[in-house]
Design a protein around this motif. Structure first.
Motif, PDB file in Angstrom:
ATOM      1  N   LYS A   1      89.432 -49.985 -26.527  1.00 53.60           N
ATOM      2  CA  LYS A   1      88.286 -49.400 -25.833  1.00 53.60           C
ATOM      3  C   LYS A   1      88.199 -47.899 -26.069  1.00 53.60           C
ATOM      4  N   GLU A   2      89.352 -47.249 -26.264  1.00 53.76           N
ATOM      5  CA  GLU A   2      89.365 -45.809 -26.499  1.00 53.76           C
ATOM      6  C   GLU A   2      88.576 -45.418 -27.737  1.00 53.76           C
ATOM      7  N   ILE A   3      88.634 -46.233 -28.781  1.00 48.54           N
ATOM      8  CA  ILE A   3      87.984 -45.857 -30.041  1.00 48.54           C
ATOM      9  C   ILE A   3      86.710 -46.650 -30.298  1.00 48.54           C
ATOM     10  N   PHE A   4      86.306 -47.508 -29.344  1.00 53.73           N
ATOM     11  CA  PHE A   4      85.104 -48.321 -29.556  1.00 53.73           C
ATOM     12  C   PHE A   4      83.867 -47.428 -29.511  1.00 53.73           C
ATOM     13  N   PRO A   5      82.992 -47.486 -30.521  1.00 57.36           N
ATOM     14  CA  PRO A   5      81.821 -46.595 -30.588  1.00 57.36           C
ATOM     15  C   PRO A   5      80.651 -47.113 -29.750  1.00 57.36           C
ATOM     16  N   MET A   6      80.632 -46.771 -28.479  1.00 56.15           N
ATOM     17  CA  MET A   6      79.580 -47.236 -27.586  1.00 56.15           C
ATOM     18  C   MET A   6      78.198 -46.786 -28.054  1.00 56.15           C
ATOM     19  N   ASP A   7      78.124 -45.557 -28.623  1.00 57.17           N
ATOM     20  CA  ASP A   7      76.826 -45.068 -29.098  1.00 57.17           C
ATOM     21  C   ASP A   7      76.320 -45.886 -30.280  1.00 57.17           C
ATOM     22  N   ALA A   8      77.251 -46.302 -31.170  1.00 61.19           N
ATOM     23  CA  ALA A   8      76.843 -47.142 -32.296  1.00 61.19           C
ATOM     24  C   ALA A   8      76.402 -48.520 -31.814  1.00 61.19           C
ATOM     25  N   LEU A   9      77.044 -49.028 -30.772  1.00 67.21           N
ATOM     26  CA  LEU A   9      76.607 -50.293 -30.182  1.00 67.21           C
ATOM     27  C   LEU A   9      75.165 -50.187 -29.714  1.00 67.21           C
ATOM     28  N   LYS A  10      74.829 -49.065 -29.070  1.00 65.78           N
ATOM     29  CA  LYS A  10      73.462 -48.889 -28.580  1.00 65.78           C
ATOM     30  C   LYS A  10      72.471 -48.699 -29.721  1.00 65.78           C
ATOM     31  N   SER A  11      72.812 -47.793 -30.656  1.00 67.91           N
ATOM     32  CA  SER A  11      71.834 -47.436 -31.685  1.00 67.91           C
ATOM     33  C   SER A  11      71.708 -48.469 -32.794  1.00 67.91           C
ATOM     34  N   HIS A  12      72.776 -49.252 -33.050  1.00 66.36           N
ATOM     35  CA  HIS A  12      72.752 -50.184 -34.179  1.00 66.36           C
ATOM     36  C   HIS A  12      72.624 -51.651 -33.786  1.00 66.36           C
ATOM     37  N   ILE A  13      72.755 -51.950 -32.482  1.00 73.35           N
ATOM     38  CA  ILE A  13      72.561 -53.334 -32.033  1.00 73.35           C
ATOM     39  C   ILE A  13      71.562 -53.410 -30.882  1.00 73.35           C
ATOM     40  N   ARG A  14      71.870 -52.698 -29.789  1.00 73.63           N
ATOM     41  CA  ARG A  14      71.001 -52.813 -28.618  1.00 73.63           C
ATOM     42  C   ARG A  14      69.571 -52.359 -28.919  1.00 73.63           C
ATOM     43  N   ASP A  15      69.432 -51.201 -29.585  1.00 75.16           N
ATOM     44  CA  ASP A  15      68.089 -50.665 -29.840  1.00 75.16           C
ATOM     45  C   ASP A  15      67.309 -51.487 -30.863  1.00 75.16           C
ATOM     46  N   PHE A  16      68.019 -52.316 -31.632  1.00 74.47           N
ATOM     47  CA  PHE A  16      67.340 -53.163 -32.622  1.00 74.47           C
ATOM     48  C   PHE A  16      67.101 -54.577 -32.101  1.00 74.47           C
ATOM     49  N   ALA A  17      67.450 -54.830 -30.857  1.00 73.02           N
ATOM     50  CA  ALA A  17      67.300 -56.172 -30.300  1.00 73.02           C
ATOM     51  C   ALA A  17      65.829 -56.556 -30.207  1.00 73.02           C
ATOM     52  N   LEU A  18      65.531 -57.792 -30.593  1.00 70.34           N
ATOM     53  CA  LEU A  18      64.163 -58.294 -30.447  1.00 70.34           C
ATOM     54  C   LEU A  18      63.841 -58.436 -28.962  1.00 70.34           C
ATOM     55  N   ASN A  19      62.714 -57.855 -28.580  1.00 65.95           N
ATOM     56  CA  ASN A  19      62.346 -57.812 -27.168  1.00 65.95           C
ATOM     57  C   ASN A  19      60.829 -57.907 -27.060  1.00 65.95           C
ATOM     58  N   PRO A  20      60.308 -58.856 -26.297  1.00 72.15           N
ATOM     59  CA  PRO A  20      58.845 -59.000 -26.208  1.00 72.15           C
ATOM     60  C   PRO A  20      58.153 -57.782 -25.603  1.00 72.15           C
ATOM     61  N   THR A  21      58.899 -56.982 -24.840  1.00 71.07           N
ATOM     62  CA  THR A  21      58.278 -55.786 -24.266  1.00 71.07           C
ATOM     63  C   THR A  21      58.345 -54.593 -25.204  1.00 71.07           C
ATOM     64  N   ASN A  22      59.091 -54.740 -26.310  1.00 70.55           N
ATOM     65  CA  ASN A  22      59.183 -53.669 -27.297  1.00 70.55           C
ATOM     66  C   ASN A  22      59.199 -54.301 -28.682  1.00 70.55           C
ATOM     67  N   PRO A  23      58.089 -54.877 -29.107  1.00 72.43           N
ATOM     68  CA  PRO A  23      58.066 -55.704 -30.326  1.00 72.43           C
ATOM     69  C   PRO A  23      58.310 -54.898 -31.595  1.00 72.43           C
ATOM     70  N   MET A  24      58.925 -55.548 -32.562  1.00 71.65           N
ATOM     71  CA  MET A  24      59.115 -54.978 -33.894  1.00 71.65           C
ATOM     72  C   MET A  24      59.047 -56.111 -34.913  1.00 71.65           C
ATOM     73  N   ILE A  25      58.770 -55.761 -36.153  1.00 69.34           N
ATOM     74  CA  ILE A  25      58.638 -56.766 -37.212  1.00 69.34           C
ATOM     75  C   ILE A  25      59.967 -56.889 -37.955  1.00 69.34           C
ATOM     76  N   ARG A  26      60.405 -58.119 -38.161  1.00 71.56           N
ATOM     77  CA  ARG A  26      61.650 -58.360 -38.890  1.00 71.56           C
ATOM     78  C   ARG A  26      61.559 -59.728 -39.560  1.00 71.56           C
ATOM     79  N   GLY A  27      62.157 -59.852 -40.749  1.00 69.81           N
ATOM     80  CA  GLY A  27      62.161 -61.134 -41.443  1.00 69.81           C
ATOM     81  C   GLY A  27      60.808 -61.527 -41.992  1.00 69.81           C
ATOM     82  N   THR A  28      60.114 -60.577 -42.549  1.00 69.72           N
ATOM     83  CA  THR A  28      58.766 -60.840 -43.069  1.00 69.72           C
ATOM     84  C   THR A  28      58.822 -61.471 -44.452  1.00 69.72           C
TER      85      THR A  28
END
Length: 677
Positions: free
Chosen positions: A299-326
């Motif tokens: 947990k000491e070295i786990f990159p929480m910011d990378a989790l947010k910016s590279h997974i959470r922020d890219f999550a498919l969400n109907p309230t924040n739509p984005m195009i993927r797999g076109t």
């Protein structure tokens, strides 16, 4: 039941058939075990297992004290470290700027544990997963088993969550669900091997193309061709190198834990999915003494910011739509593909950075390419997987014999970093032998061989490069073969491409090698236990390894050989323990200190004593309790080997004893009594 025999005959003088009173005396030394068994009246499938196991462990501790001069040391309980420092925001350094390695702080090492490679991989995967999708396939199945068991018992990951573990209907389904879970913003993992990995390839292309961080832990196994094989080589992982996944290879159980952590964290940093692979059946099932990494340290070295910016922020969400797999046409597909290249260029640097972070909390250095050997070596081998440890052991031995050699172990295979590979090679190197544990029929060279060739060619190097194939379907790779590889480089006309480990009498491509050589460190004890499937021999050997590893300062290692039969097949447990790190990733081929045989028919079927050293010990389970029986039943070759090796030879009727005390066909306990005695 037993009788004492004595004779001055060359082979008979070694016989020490356990007498009735002697046997009872030995058994009385283990009374608690026998009383437990007698009270429980268990059959081979009955209850009372936990109490039996506890007493077996006590009995094995007696064995440790008998065979070792090392004093058992109690393992102190390590208190949890202070609360982790506030998480620093993660920023990828510019491509042209090298990051200063983090200064290691004092490392508080946890207690040793004994586990196999699959356990180590699952331990890390559980810590860094929120969801996991599993489907069983040998030899990867136990990784999913561990995940499922831990989730069922409420174990928490480093985010204080119980992992959501789901059994799917196939490996294809597991990969599809994995893809969906990452798209939904979840930390995910899965485990597979062989054809199971091939079924994941369509989704692997999607995961890599969409830059989705995740980790596939693979117990590398032979892909079925002319026949099915459940044993090890790299044909499965090599079939996925074109998918765009990053690929890391671990060589032993400790590396599985350390580099498994690197793979999970580096995947988040780089946005690339990772295949973390290790040799199935060898590393995956090998019992070894290692130091685990605590979840608090992870947990000491786990990159929480990378989790947010590279997974959470890219999550498919109907309230924040984005195009993927076109679907894309010729006007844009090529450009989009090449645009992702910057992530692969940055990956080696970010993986190296992550290795430094992991090394800072473990005290164990990690590199993309690990060089071992003479700093002025002129001949060097390049190899991946468990065989690299065998090569390291052989290199140490050969350098003590006046050779000047070394070995490069590849840890990060994809993306391939020519810069880091060249930095690992000593400047003095003139000749390079590249060994691949796979075979691509019809190719001009094998994968690793081609990578090394292109790297040295681009540098303008004129070094001699040879290519070898070895170890398909777990074919043994031994120090004697390592020596042959280096001898070939020194030859006046070295073979440029060859196979080693077999005699190719059809196309003549094999390289000959010599007799076994003993390269294990001084003080290492080697024991081979020949058993019958389901008789308890393998389980007893694992218990002995745990007891030795956890109650002494010695290192311990166990490798178990058996075929595809569920029971009643031949098993051989190869157990080593000693004061130094054990790198012998091969079956005991010579200088065994102890050999036991659990079934009397084996004396006619197998050459068991060819590996026994002079003055070693041989224990036989048989009903032949008189000298006349021995003379009549034992083959002449076995008697000759006993005499030539001046072996101590013990006989016990363990089958009768196990039957009398209610153990059925599980003879491991009576055999342990004799070993302890």
């Amino acid at each position: 039941m037993w009788s004492v025999v004595r004779s001055q005959s060359p082979w008979r003088s070694a016989v020490k058939t356990l007498g009735c009173s002697t046997a009872r005396h030995a058994i009385r030394g283990n009374q608690r075990v026998l009383r437990t068994v007698q009270r429980s009246k268990t059959s081979s499938t009955g209850g009372g297992g936990s109490s039996i196991v506890k007493n077996v462990e006590k009995n094995q501790k007696q064995l440790v004290r008998t065979v070792s001069t090392a004093k058992p040391t109690s393992q102190s309980v390590i208190q949890a470290s202070a609360a982790a420092a506030p998480q620093q925001a993660y920023k990828a350094p510019p491509a042209e700027v090298s990051k200063v390695a983090p200064q290691p702080k004092p490392v508080v090492l946890p207690d040793y544990v004994v586990m196999d490679g699959n356990h180590a991989a699952a331990y890390v995967a559980y810590a860094l997963s929120e969801t996991s999708f599993i489907y069983p396939i040998s030899p990867a199945s136990s990784m999913g088993d561990h995940m499922d068991n831990w989730a069922a018992t409420g174990k928490k990951n480093i985010l204080n969550q119980i992992v959501d573990v789901n059994m799917m209907q196939s490996e294809g389904g597991a990969a599809g669900a994995l893809h969906g879970a990452v798209a939904a913003g979840s930390l995910t993992s899965t485990f597979t091997a062989s054809q199971g990995l091939l079924l994941m390839i369509p989704n692997m292309y999607l995961l890599a193309g969409e830059l989705m961080p995740t980790v596939l832990h693979v117990s590398a196994r032979t892909v079925s061709k002319h026949a099915l094989s459940i044993f090890n080589d790299h044909s499965d992982v090599m079939a996925t190198r074109q998918t765009g996944f990053a690929m890391m290879c671990s060589s032993n159980v400790q590396e599985v834990m350390d580099q498994g952590l690197v793979a999970h964290i580096a995947s988040l940093k780089t946005r690339l999915p990772f295949v973390h692979f290790f040799d199935g059946g060898r590393t995956s099932a090998e019992m070894s003494k290692i130091r685990p990494i605590t979840y608090e340290s992870m947990k000491e070295i786990f990159p929480m910011d990378a989790l947010k910016s590279h997974i959470r922020d890219f999550a498919l969400n109907p309230t924040n739509p984005m195009i993927r797999g076109t679907g894309q046409r010729p006007d844009i597909f090529f450009q989009s593909t090449v645009a992702a290249h910057k992530y692969y260029e940055a990956a080696p640097r970010l993986v190296e950075e992550t290795m430094e972070e992991v090394a800072a909390i473990t005290g164990r250095p990690l590199k993309l390419f690990n060089y071992h050997g003479s700093p002025s070596a002129e001949r060097v081998a390049v190899i991946m997987g468990s065989a690299s440890k065998t090569m390291e052991e052989a290199v140490d031995y050969l350098n003590t014999q006046g050779e000047n050699v070394g070995v490069v172990a590849v840890q990060l295979y994809r993306p391939w970093s020519s810069k880091h590979f060249l930095a690992a090679l000593p400047a003095s190197v003139q000749k390079v032998a590249v060994l691949d544990r796979t075979r691509e029929d019809g190719a001009s060279g094998m994968p690793l061989f081609l990578d090394v060739n292109v790297t040295l060619s681009d540098e303008g190097s004129q070094k001699l490069i040879t290519g070898a194939q070895y170890g398909l379907a777990s074919k043994e790779f031994t120090p004697a073969m390592c020596k042959a590889v280096f001898d070939n480089l020194s030859a006046e006309n070295p073979r440029k491409k060859y196979v080693i480990g077999i005699n190719d009498d059809v196309t003549g491509t094999s390289l000959p090698y010599g007799a076994p050589i003993n390269t294990v460190p001084p003080g290492t004890k080697q024991c081979a236990f020949w058993g019958l499937g389901s008789d308890g021999t393998v389980g007893a050997s694992k218990t002995a390894i745990k007891t030795i590893g956890l109650n002494t300062d010695m290192f311990a290692q166990g490798h178990f050989v058996y075929d595809s039969h569920k029971e009643d097949g031949v098993t051989v447990s190869h157990v080593r323990f000693g004061p130094s790190e054990i790198k012998a990733e091969y079956c005991i081929a010579s200088d065994a200190d102890f050999i036991s045989c659990a079934h009397p028919s084996y004396v006619h079927k197998y050459d068991m004593l060819s590996t026994l050293k002079k003055g070693g010990t041989f224990v036989l389970n048989s009903p032949w309790n008189t000298l006349a029986d021995m003379d009549r039943k034992l083959p002449a070759t076995l008697k000759r080997q006993i005499a030539e090796r001046e072996a101590e030879f013990y006989n016990i009727d363990a089958i009768a004893l196990a039957r009398d005390i209610g153990l059925g066909k599980r003879i491991n306990m009576p055999m342990q009594v004799l070993s302890t005695f």
